[in-house]
Write an enzyme that holds these catalytic residues in place. Structure first.
Site: not given
Ligand code: PGA
Length: 256
Positions: A175, A234-235, A97, A99, A15-16
């Site tokens: 993403g 993710g999204g 990750h 990010e 979910w970041k």
């Protein structure tokens, strides 16, 4: 090596930095109503830290993981969360990750320390690796992945690798709506499995997940590749409908 693979597929949602505590609870309660308990597919989400405790015990079908962990156990490390704090709260930890690597400048050495600490505490570790677009175009994908695995697993106790899961996430596919083709992903997954043999002998027992713009429209094709044991989403994991559709595709394949 401790443990054999526990399921056919792992479907994980990252979910970041999204969802309040209430949003997280609503999501898990709703998803729990829709999924049947099956040993063949493990479902898990990585919510923000604030939602971990409120989600504890809400569902016996949806497991919970932390998006990050620090390698020291306690002390003056403002803003960090350690294995001691996460112990008994989550089963999984996401480490490395892209990010974290790119935005927060996490080095392979730090990631290695995190992996070792998390495995020592008995967490199941999802370690992310992946190449940039430049690296792919320069035909450096495989050396990059090998280098990350070697550096990130250095000094890890082989007996603990039953709790390791690798997530292959090409950075150019995260993403962006661009997905690796199932063949591109399969090639890298096969390479990862081969590379892991150096550590575990029989690397069939280690789940290797694919991540990068996975959605209901492409999940079945991706999951049907021989060396793909699940997905890190993710999204599309932020919405119950799309995440559930991805779960359904794995259940369909698993019972096919
Ligand atoms: P994405 O993210 O599915 O939105 O591409 C995947 C990830 O970063 O784990």
């Amino acid at each position: 090596m401790d443990k054999p693979k526990q399921s056919d597929y792992i479907i994980a949602g990252n979910w970041k930095m999204n969802k309040t505590v209430n949003d997280s609870i609503d999501f898990v309660v709703e998803l729990d109503k829709r999924v049947d308990k099956t040993p063949r597919v493990e479902i898990l989400v990585f919510p923000p830290f604030t939602s971990l405790y409120p989600l504890k015990g809400i569902s016996d079908k949806i497991k919970i993981g932390a998006q990050n962990i620090f390698y020291e156990e306690k002390g003056a490390y403002t803003g960090e969360i350690s294995a001691i704090i996460l112990e008994n709260l989550v089963e999984f930890v996401l480490i490395g990750h892209s990010e974290r690597r790119q935005i927060f400048n996490e080095s392979d050495i730090e990631i290695n320390r995190k992996v070792r600490r998390a495995l020592d505490y008995g967490f199941r570790v999802v370690l992310c690796v992946g190449e940039t677009l430049d690296e792919r175009e320069g035909k450096k994908t495989l050396p990059k992945i090998k280098m990350q695995i070697e550096k990130n697993l250095e000094g890890v106790d082989e007996r603990k690798l039953g709790n390791l899961i690798i997530a292959y996430e090409p950075i150019w596919a995260i993403g962006t709506g661009k997905t690796a083709t199932p063949e591109q992903a399969q090639d890298v997954h096969a390479f990862i499995r081969e590379t892991l043999k150096k550590y575990v002998g029989d690397s069939q027992y280690i789940s290797i997940l694919y991540g990068g713009s996975v959605k209901p429209e492409n999940s079945q094709e991706i999951l049907s590749q021989i060396d793909i044991n699940g997905v890190l989403v993710g999204g599309a994991s932020l919405n119950v409908d799309s995440f559930f559709d991805i779960i359904k595709s794995s259940i369909k394949l698993s019972y096919a």
